[in-house]
Every structure is written in structure tokens, then in C-alpha cells.
Design a protein around this motif. Structure first.
Motif, PDB file in Angstrom:
ATOM      1  N   SER A 131       0.829  -1.202   0.000  1.00 10.53           N
ATOM      2  CA  SER A 131       0.000   0.000   0.000  1.00 10.53           C
ATOM      3  C   SER A 131       0.859   1.246   0.000  1.00 10.53           C
ATOM      4  O   SER A 131       1.887   1.309   0.653  1.00 10.53           O
ATOM      5  CB  SER A 131      -0.925   0.030   1.219  1.00 10.53           C
ATOM      6  N   ALA A 132       0.434   2.192  -0.773  1.00 13.37           N
ATOM      7  CA  ALA A 132       1.089   3.498  -0.796  1.00 13.37           C
ATOM      8  C   ALA A 132       0.108   4.474  -1.417  1.00 13.37           C
ATOM      9  O   ALA A 132      -0.503   4.186  -2.438  1.00 13.37           O
ATOM     10  CB  ALA A 132       2.378   3.441  -1.611  1.00 13.37           C
ATOM     11  N   ILE A 133      -0.072   5.610  -0.770  1.00  8.86           N
ATOM     12  CA  ILE A 133      -0.971   6.626  -1.310  1.00  8.86           C
ATOM     13  C   ILE A 133      -0.238   7.389  -2.405  1.00  8.86           C
ATOM     14  O   ILE A 133       0.802   7.993  -2.161  1.00  8.86           O
ATOM     15  CB  ILE A 133      -1.445   7.589  -0.204  1.00  8.86           C
ATOM     16  N   GLU A 134      -0.782   7.341  -3.600  1.00  5.07           N
ATOM     17  CA  GLU A 134      -0.172   8.050  -4.721  1.00  5.07           C
ATOM     18  C   GLU A 134      -0.891   9.375  -4.912  1.00  5.07           C
ATOM     19  O   GLU A 134      -2.075   9.415  -5.224  1.00  5.07           O
ATOM     20  CB  GLU A 134      -0.273   7.199  -5.996  1.00  5.07           C
ATOM     21  N   ALA A 135      -0.175  10.476  -4.700  1.00  4.83           N
ATOM     22  CA  ALA A 135      -0.794  11.803  -4.795  1.00  4.83           C
ATOM     23  C   ALA A 135      -0.093  12.697  -5.807  1.00  4.83           C
ATOM     24  O   ALA A 135      -0.335  13.902  -5.843  1.00  4.83           O
ATOM     25  CB  ALA A 135      -0.796  12.470  -3.425  1.00  4.83           C
ATOM     26  N   ASN A 136       0.770  12.105  -6.606  1.00  5.18           N
ATOM     27  CA  ASN A 136       1.467  12.876  -7.629  1.00  5.18           C
ATOM     28  C   ASN A 136       0.561  13.032  -8.847  1.00  5.18           C
ATOM     29  O   ASN A 136       0.191  12.042  -9.478  1.00  5.18           O
ATOM     30  CB  ASN A 136       2.758  12.159  -8.032  1.00  5.18           C
ATOM     31  N   PRO A 137       0.166  14.264  -9.195  1.00  2.49           N
ATOM     32  CA  PRO A 137      -0.757  14.453 -10.321  1.00  2.49           C
ATOM     33  C   PRO A 137      -0.165  14.042 -11.664  1.00  2.49           C
ATOM     34  O   PRO A 137      -0.892  13.927 -12.655  1.00  2.49           O
ATOM     35  CB  PRO A 137      -1.062  15.956 -10.283  1.00  2.49           C
ATOM     36  N   GLU A 138       1.144  13.804 -11.703  1.00  2.00           N
ATOM     37  CA  GLU A 138       1.779  13.397 -12.952  1.00  2.00           C
ATOM     38  C   GLU A 138       1.797  11.885 -13.137  1.00  2.00           C
ATOM     39  O   GLU A 138       2.186  11.386 -14.190  1.00  2.00           O
ATOM     40  CB  GLU A 138       3.228  13.927 -12.993  1.00  2.00           C
ATOM     41  N   VAL A 139       1.391  11.153 -12.082  1.00  2.00           N
ATOM     42  CA  VAL A 139       1.456   9.688 -12.133  1.00  2.00           C
ATOM     43  C   VAL A 139       0.116   9.105 -12.548  1.00  2.00           C
ATOM     44  O   VAL A 139      -0.931   9.452 -11.985  1.00  2.00           O
ATOM     45  CB  VAL A 139       1.876   9.115 -10.759  1.00  2.00           C
ATOM     46  N   ASP A 140       0.140   8.236 -13.517  1.00  2.00           N
ATOM     47  CA  ASP A 140      -1.065   7.544 -13.976  1.00  2.00           C
ATOM     48  C   ASP A 140      -1.581   6.650 -12.851  1.00  2.00           C
ATOM     49  O   ASP A 140      -0.812   5.874 -12.265  1.00  2.00           O
ATOM     50  CB  ASP A 140      -0.713   6.682 -15.199  1.00  2.00           C
ATOM     51  N   PRO A 141      -2.880   6.741 -12.516  1.00  2.00           N
ATOM     52  CA  PRO A 141      -3.439   5.908 -11.439  1.00  2.00           C
ATOM     53  C   PRO A 141      -3.207   4.414 -11.654  1.00  2.00           C
ATOM     54  O   PRO A 141      -3.143   3.642 -10.693  1.00  2.00           O
ATOM     55  CB  PRO A 141      -4.937   6.238 -11.483  1.00  2.00           C
ATOM     56  N   MET A 142      -3.083   3.989 -12.899  1.00  2.00           N
ATOM     57  CA  MET A 142      -2.875   2.583 -13.172  1.00  2.00           C
ATOM     58  C   MET A 142      -1.513   2.083 -12.703  1.00  2.00           C
ATOM     59  O   MET A 142      -1.305   0.878 -12.551  1.00  2.00           O
ATOM     60  CB  MET A 142      -3.026   2.311 -14.666  1.00  2.00           C
ATOM     61  N   GLU A 143      -0.588   3.007 -12.459  1.00  2.00           N
ATOM     62  CA  GLU A 143       0.747   2.587 -12.045  1.00  2.00           C
ATOM     63  C   GLU A 143       0.723   1.860 -10.697  1.00  2.00           C
ATOM     64  O   GLU A 143       1.521   0.963 -10.456  1.00  2.00           O
ATOM     65  CB  GLU A 143       1.697   3.782 -11.990  1.00  2.00           C
ATOM     66  N   SER A 144      -0.184   2.266  -9.815  1.00  2.00           N
ATOM     67  CA  SER A 144      -0.288   1.595  -8.526  1.00  2.00           C
ATOM     68  C   SER A 144      -0.724   0.148  -8.703  1.00  2.00           C
ATOM     69  O   SER A 144      -0.190  -0.763  -8.063  1.00  2.00           O
ATOM     70  CB  SER A 144      -1.276   2.333  -7.617  1.00  2.00           C
ATOM     71  N   ALA A 145      -1.701  -0.059  -9.580  1.00  3.35           N
ATOM     72  CA  ALA A 145      -2.171  -1.414  -9.846  1.00  3.35           C
ATOM     73  C   ALA A 145      -1.068  -2.248 -10.481  1.00  3.35           C
ATOM     74  O   ALA A 145      -0.872  -3.421 -10.128  1.00  3.35           O
ATOM     75  CB  ALA A 145      -3.394  -1.378 -10.757  1.00  3.35           C
ATOM     76  N   VAL A 146      -0.337  -1.658 -11.406  1.00  8.34           N
ATOM     77  CA  VAL A 146       0.768  -2.362 -12.061  1.00  8.34           C
ATOM     78  C   VAL A 146       1.824  -2.762 -11.031  1.00  8.34           C
ATOM     79  O   VAL A 146       2.417  -3.847 -11.112  1.00  8.34           O
ATOM     80  CB  VAL A 146       1.390  -1.476 -13.159  1.00  8.34           C
ATOM     81  N   ARG A 147       2.045  -1.894 -10.029  1.00 12.32           N
ATOM     82  CA  ARG A 147       3.017  -2.192  -8.975  1.00 12.32           C
ATOM     83  C   ARG A 147       2.567  -3.425  -8.180  1.00 12.32           C
ATOM     84  O   ARG A 147       3.360  -4.318  -7.901  1.00 12.32           O
ATOM     85  CB  ARG A 147       3.166  -0.993  -8.049  1.00 12.32           C
ATOM     86  N   TYR A 148       1.306  -3.480  -7.818  1.00  9.06           N
ATOM     87  CA  TYR A 148       0.770  -4.650  -7.116  1.00  9.06           C
ATOM     88  C   TYR A 148       1.051  -5.912  -7.913  1.00  9.06           C
ATOM     89  O   TYR A 148       1.579  -6.910  -7.404  1.00  9.06           O
ATOM     90  CB  TYR A 148      -0.751  -4.518  -6.972  1.00  9.06           C
ATOM     91  N   ILE A 149       0.655  -5.871  -9.174  1.00  6.91           N
ATOM     92  CA  ILE A 149       0.732  -7.047 -10.034  1.00  6.91           C
ATOM     93  C   ILE A 149       2.179  -7.490 -10.229  1.00  6.91           C
ATOM     94  O   ILE A 149       2.496  -8.685 -10.173  1.00  6.91           O
ATOM     95  CB  ILE A 149       0.053  -6.749 -11.387  1.00  6.91           C
ATOM     96  N   SER A 150       3.083  -6.523 -10.414  1.00  8.20           N
ATOM     97  CA  SER A 150       4.487  -6.842 -10.623  1.00  8.20           C
ATOM     98  C   SER A 150       5.089  -7.528  -9.405  1.00  8.20           C
ATOM     99  O   SER A 150       5.834  -8.513  -9.533  1.00  8.20           O
ATOM    100  CB  SER A 150       5.262  -5.562 -10.946  1.00  8.20           C
TER     101      SER A 150
END
Length: 326
Positions: A131-150
Motif C-alpha cells: 500500500s502506498a498513497i499516490e498523490a502525484n498528479p503526474e502519475v497515472d493511477p494505473m501505475e499503482s495497480a501495475v506495482r501490485y501485479i508486478s
């Protein structure tokens, strides 16, 4: 007598009550006591990647270390890992129920190697608290999901024990995430991990921590997403976590599709040891009154009809609720 056994992440549990990752499970002695009162499994405290970083920085600052930061990091990490492996071994020697290790990570890095050590130490399964809260407006929200999967992909490539993912409620489409995790080999998913509670001290004018323990009303989101996910992603075990404070909550979680239920807050401060046997007894009595002979017979009875449009269903229920509210 009602059959309380359940299968979770490929593990057969004598009942669905799991003591969640916390200081309640940070010693072999405590875990032996949870085993004695009847819990179905135990999740050890998470080893936090972030904590290792912070401890390394504190040591470097205290000792005024400039160069050699990697050496400090390696020392802190190796020490914490050895202590954690000792906790696994000690708990396995003291308990007859499954012992689930837990790591809290936001990168794959060295956790891949550590996962193999966890398996060698005897853990029955590994829970990834990603878990990590992503609050960077430049980061695609899908990157968090990709991180989980990876992370799941890489961990699954080095261990043979069940891998469980403890997910955050911050994702917009949780069934999609669970389905992808299932496709990549996750043996179970826990909904949800509890976010760090933020607050503000308006007298001291500084950010502080809010209440650590969950509240009974928190179970609402847990029930909703267990139900929506279990009804749409068959073939993956789900554990309910956050907001479970009574035996009724446990029953509700199973009815919407949970195979197991993680409990932490309800076990504080002194009533924990009584909570477990009392909860199991009351669940058994309730099952008997409803003619349920086993957990499997009642699990998932409240799945939402797959033919119903979920958005319309929820909106209709919202309007119905407030129309009758006076």
C-alpha cells in the motif's frame, strides 16, 4: 455440531477467525495463546520496508555517517530480517495453526530474496501488505495497480507457499484488481488494509496520527466490496478486514463471500482472549438456528445478482434509504 472449518489461500483452517497483523502477534508466546483460545490462523506483524529506511536514516544522523549509507541500510535490514525469521520459527514451534508472514513493501527489490527466506523458515503463507498513497498528479493511477501485479508476479516466481495480497480500498475498481491478482497467481486477497489515520492538532498546529483502531461502522465498506468482488471474481479466496468488531460482523462477512475474517481492533485491550471463544460459540449457535451445517453452506449467500447493473442497484438503494429516513 456446526462445521466451522474453512479453506483460505489453500490452507485448511479450523475456523475463519484470523488474528490480523499487529503487535498482538509479535511474539511466539502471544501466538501460542491465540492458538490456545481457538483462532484459525495468525498473521505476524508486517516487516515494513519504510521502517528500515527510517531506522537507517536515524542511525546515520545520530552517528553522523555521511558515506556508507548502503552499509547501514544492509545492517538494519539484515538484523530485522533475522529477528523476523526467528519469530516465524518460534511461532511455528509453539502453534498448531497456520502462521502467515507479512511484509509491507512498495517496491520489489530485496523482498524477492526475503520471501524465499520466509518460506525456508517455515511460514505457511506470505501476506503482501502492498500500500502506498499516490498523490502525484503526474502519475497515472494505473501505475499503482501495475506495482501490485508486478510484486505478486516476482514473489510467486520464488516461493511455493500461498501468496496473499492485502489490498487498499483506494482503488476505483477493486474487482478488476482482484481478478488481475488472481490471474497472476495470488492465492487470496484481503480487503482491506487500514490506512494510516491522519489528523491535525489545532492547538499545536501540527499533523498528528488519528485513532489507530477501526470502528464498527468501518465494516460497511468491507461488506460492500467483499460482496461485489466475490460475486464477480470466482475462484479466489477473500478475507475480510477492517471494522469487524462482533460475531455478527463475522457472520455478515462470510455471508457476502469471505472465506476468512481478520480481526485486530476487537481484540484490544483486555477482552481479546474472551472474544475468540465467545465469537465461535455464538456463530455456531446462530448457524444451528438457521440450519447451516457448515461455513461452506453459508458463504456467499448474499452475492449481488450478476444480471443487475451494479451502479443502478447501488443508486436505487441509496435513494431508497434516504427516502425512508426521517
Amino acid at each position: 455440531m456446526s462445521d466451522l472449518t474453512t479453506c483460505y489461500a489453500g490452507l485448511k483452517l479450523r475456523n475463519p477467525l484470523i488474528v490480523g497483523s499487529s503487535v498482538l502477534t509479535d511474539s511466539a508466546e502471544k501466538n501460542a495463546a491465540w492458538d490456545e483460545v481457538g483462532c484459525g490462523a495468525i498473521v505476524l506483524p508486517s516487516l515494513f520496508e519504510e521502517q528500515i529506511e527510517l531506522e537507517s536514516k536515524r542511525i546515520m544522523k545520530k552517528e553522523k555517517i555521511g558515506d556508507g549509507s548502503q552499509l547501514v541500510w544492509n545492517f538494519v535490514k539484515s538484523t530485522r530480517i533475522m529477528n523476523y525469521l526467528d519469530l516465524i520459527r518460534g511461532s511455528k514451534n509453539s502453534c498448531s495453526i497456520p502462521i502467515i508472514a507479512s511484509i509491507h513493501c512498495y517496491s520489489d527489490g530485496g523482498w524477492i530474496e526475503f520471501a524465499a527466506q520466509i518460506e525456508s523458515a517455515g511460514a505457511d503463507a506470505l501476506e503482501l501488505n502492498i500500500s502506498a498513497i499516490e498523490a502525484n498528479p503526474e502519475v497515472d493511477p494505473m501505475e499503482s495497480a501495475v506495482r501490485y501485479i508486478s510484486i505478486v508476479q516476482k514473489i510467486k516466481s520464488v516461493v511455493g507457499i500461498p501468496v496473499i495480497v492485502k489490498a487498499s480500498k483506494l482503488f476505483n475498481n477493486i474487482p478488476w484488481l482482484v481478478n488481475r491478482l488472481k490471474q497472476e497467481g495470488a492465492d487470496a486477497v484481503v480487503l482491506f488494509n487500514k490506512l494510516y489515520p491522519a489528523d491535525i492538532d489545532i492547538d499545536l498546529m501540527k499533523a498528528t496520527s488519528g485513532p489507530i483502531l477501526s470502528h464498527p461502522e468501518d465494516v460497511s465498506d468491507t461488506l460492500r466490496w467483499i460482496c461485489l468482488t466475490a460475486s464477480r471474481v470466482p475462484g479466489v479466496d477473500l478475507a475480510a478486514s477492517t471494522g469487524v468488531h462482533s460475531w455478527q460482523d463475522v457472520v455478515k462477512c462470510i455471508l457476502v463471500g469471505a472465506s476468512a475474517v481478520q480481526i485486530v481492533s476487537a481484540l484490544y485491550p483486555e477482552n481479546g482472549k474472551e472474544f475468540v471463544p465467545d465469537t465461535l460459540s455464538r456463530i455456531s449457535e446462530w448457524m444451528k438456528s438457521k440450519d447451516f451445517i457448515s461455513i461452506d453452506r453459508m458463504k456467499g449467500l448474499f452475492h449481488i445478482d450478476k444480471q443487475v447493473d451494479v451502479a443502478l442497484f447501488e443508486r436505487a438503494q441509496f435513494m431508497k434509504y434516504f427516502t425512508n429516513f426521517h
